[in-house]
Design a protein around this motif. Structure first.
Motif, short mmCIF file in Angstrom:
data_model
loop_
_atom_site.label_atom_id
_atom_site.label_comp_id
_atom_site.label_asym_id
_atom_site.label_seq_id
_atom_site.Cartn_x
_atom_site.Cartn_y
_atom_site.Cartn_z
N TYR A 36 0.83 -1.19 0.00
CA TYR A 36 0.00 0.00 0.00
C TYR A 36 0.87 1.25 0.00
CZ TYR A 36 -4.38 -2.47 0.88
OH TYR A 36 -5.50 -3.27 0.77
N GLN A 38 0.70 5.32 1.01
CA GLN A 38 -0.07 6.28 1.77
C GLN A 38 0.55 7.67 1.61
OE1 GLN A 38 -0.43 5.66 6.06
NE2 GLN A 38 -2.43 6.65 6.07
N LYS A 42 -4.01 11.05 3.68
CA LYS A 42 -4.91 10.15 2.98
C LYS A 42 -4.82 8.74 3.56
CE LYS A 42 -4.70 12.60 -1.45
NZ LYS A 42 -4.45 12.45 -2.91
N GLY A 43 -5.83 7.96 3.26
CA GLY A 43 -5.78 6.56 3.64
C GLY A 43 -4.89 5.78 2.70
N PRO A 44 -4.42 4.61 3.12
CA PRO A 44 -3.56 3.78 2.26
C PRO A 44 -4.31 3.34 1.01
CG PRO A 44 -3.50 3.03 4.54
CD PRO A 44 -4.62 4.01 4.44
N LEU A 46 -3.98 0.53 -2.26
CA LEU A 46 -3.29 -0.64 -2.80
C LEU A 46 -2.60 -0.29 -4.11
CD1 LEU A 46 -2.98 -3.81 -2.42
CD2 LEU A 46 -4.73 -3.96 -4.20
N ASP A 49 -0.47 -6.36 -5.34
CA ASP A 49 -0.53 -7.46 -4.38
C ASP A 49 -0.13 -8.75 -5.08
OD1 ASP A 49 -4.22 -7.73 -4.34
OD2 ASP A 49 -2.76 -8.02 -5.94
N PHE A 89 3.68 0.69 2.72
CA PHE A 89 3.49 -0.35 3.73
C PHE A 89 3.33 -1.70 3.05
CE2 PHE A 89 2.96 2.17 7.51
CZ PHE A 89 2.42 3.37 7.08
N LEU A 97 -5.21 -7.77 7.97
CA LEU A 97 -3.84 -7.52 7.55
C LEU A 97 -2.96 -7.18 8.74
CD1 LEU A 97 -4.41 -5.32 4.37
CD2 LEU A 97 -3.53 -7.67 4.46
N TRP A 99 0.64 -5.33 9.29
CA TRP A 99 1.40 -4.37 8.49
C TRP A 99 2.83 -4.22 8.97
CZ3 TRP A 99 -1.28 -0.92 4.91
CH2 TRP A 99 -2.66 -1.14 4.86
N GLY A 100 3.70 -3.90 8.03
CA GLY A 100 5.03 -3.44 8.40
C GLY A 100 4.95 -2.03 8.94
N ALA A 101 6.08 -1.53 9.41
CA ALA A 101 6.12 -0.20 10.04
C ALA A 101 6.15 0.92 9.02
CB ALA A 101 7.31 -0.09 10.97
#
Lengths: 109, 113
Positions: A36, A38, A42-44, A46, A49, A89, A97, A99-101
């Motif tokens: 994703y 970001q 804003k929101g993440p 995609l 994938d 991310f 999900l 998530w990574g940092a």
């Protein structure tokens, strides 16, 4: 529980160069691996994938590779452009999900 | 087509108060998930609902609760707010329960003072 490690935390590349972000995960049962983007405020969203039955997927300048044996997957962005600057991310998990940092990607003009 | 919509976009609350956040999924999506994103970190999973039933819960205290309505919209409730609850709360909807793209709203920025 499931754990996802993402590296690097910050990546600065020259415009036109390639960027690679890597993630490792712990749950060998994971079958879904999204990336994703970001942007600030804003929101993440995609961007690409991959599922565990394939090793690589490409969409124009973006590609993702998956190594299930080693439990790691990577995001590759080629010919980077200023609009690629954002936080990226990685995620994994079959239901919710994990998530990574995040990686802050900076494209230098 | 409308994407995932969340309301309000920003909110300021005092410690100890209660807050309700709302989410409308993409039309046709039956799965709604809630995430908490603290500044500089990745989103943390709070809840997932599918067909109005709770299908997953993250490691959050009982002060956090949620529900999904017959029209698949959802509410996230947080009681007895703490300063540490200040974060961006993200709602995501998806067509299926698993292994599928999640579409995120713009989030609700909650500040607890």
């Amino acid at each position: 529980g499931e754990n996802v490690e993402q590296h690097p935390s910050t990546l600065s590349v020259q415009e036109g160069d390639s960027a690679v972000i890597k993630c490792t995960y712990s749950d060998s049962a994971s079958n879904y691996f999204p990336w994703y983007k970001q942007e600030l405020g804003k929101g993440p969203q995609l961007i690409i994938d991959i599922r565990s039955n394939v090793g690589e997927k490409k969409d124009q300048r973006i590609a993702v590779t998956l190594n299930k044996t080693a439990k790691h997957f990577s995001l590759h962005i080629t010919e980077t452009q200023p609009e690629d600057s954002a936080v990226y991310f990685c995620g994994t998990g079959n239901y919710q999900l994990i998530w990574g940092a995040g990686t802050k990607l900076i494209i230098k003009p | 087509d409308a994407g995932v919509t969340q309301s309000p976009t920003h909110l300021i609350k005092t410690r100890g108060q209660h807050v309700t956040l709302r989410c409308s999924p993409i039309s046709g999506h039956k799965s709604v998930s809630w995430y908490q994103q603290v500044l500089g970190q990745g989103p943390q999973f709070i809840f997932q609902y599918y067909e109005k039933e709770e299908r997953g819960r993250g490691n959050f205290p009982d002060r956090f609760s949620a529900r999904q309505f017959p029209n698949y919209s959802s509410e996230l409730n947080v009681n007895a707010l703490l300063l540490g609850d200040s974060a961006l709360y993200l709602c995501a909807s998806s067509l299926l329960l698993m292994n599928t793209e999640a579409f995120f709203g713009q989030g609700t920025r909650l500040t607890v003072v």
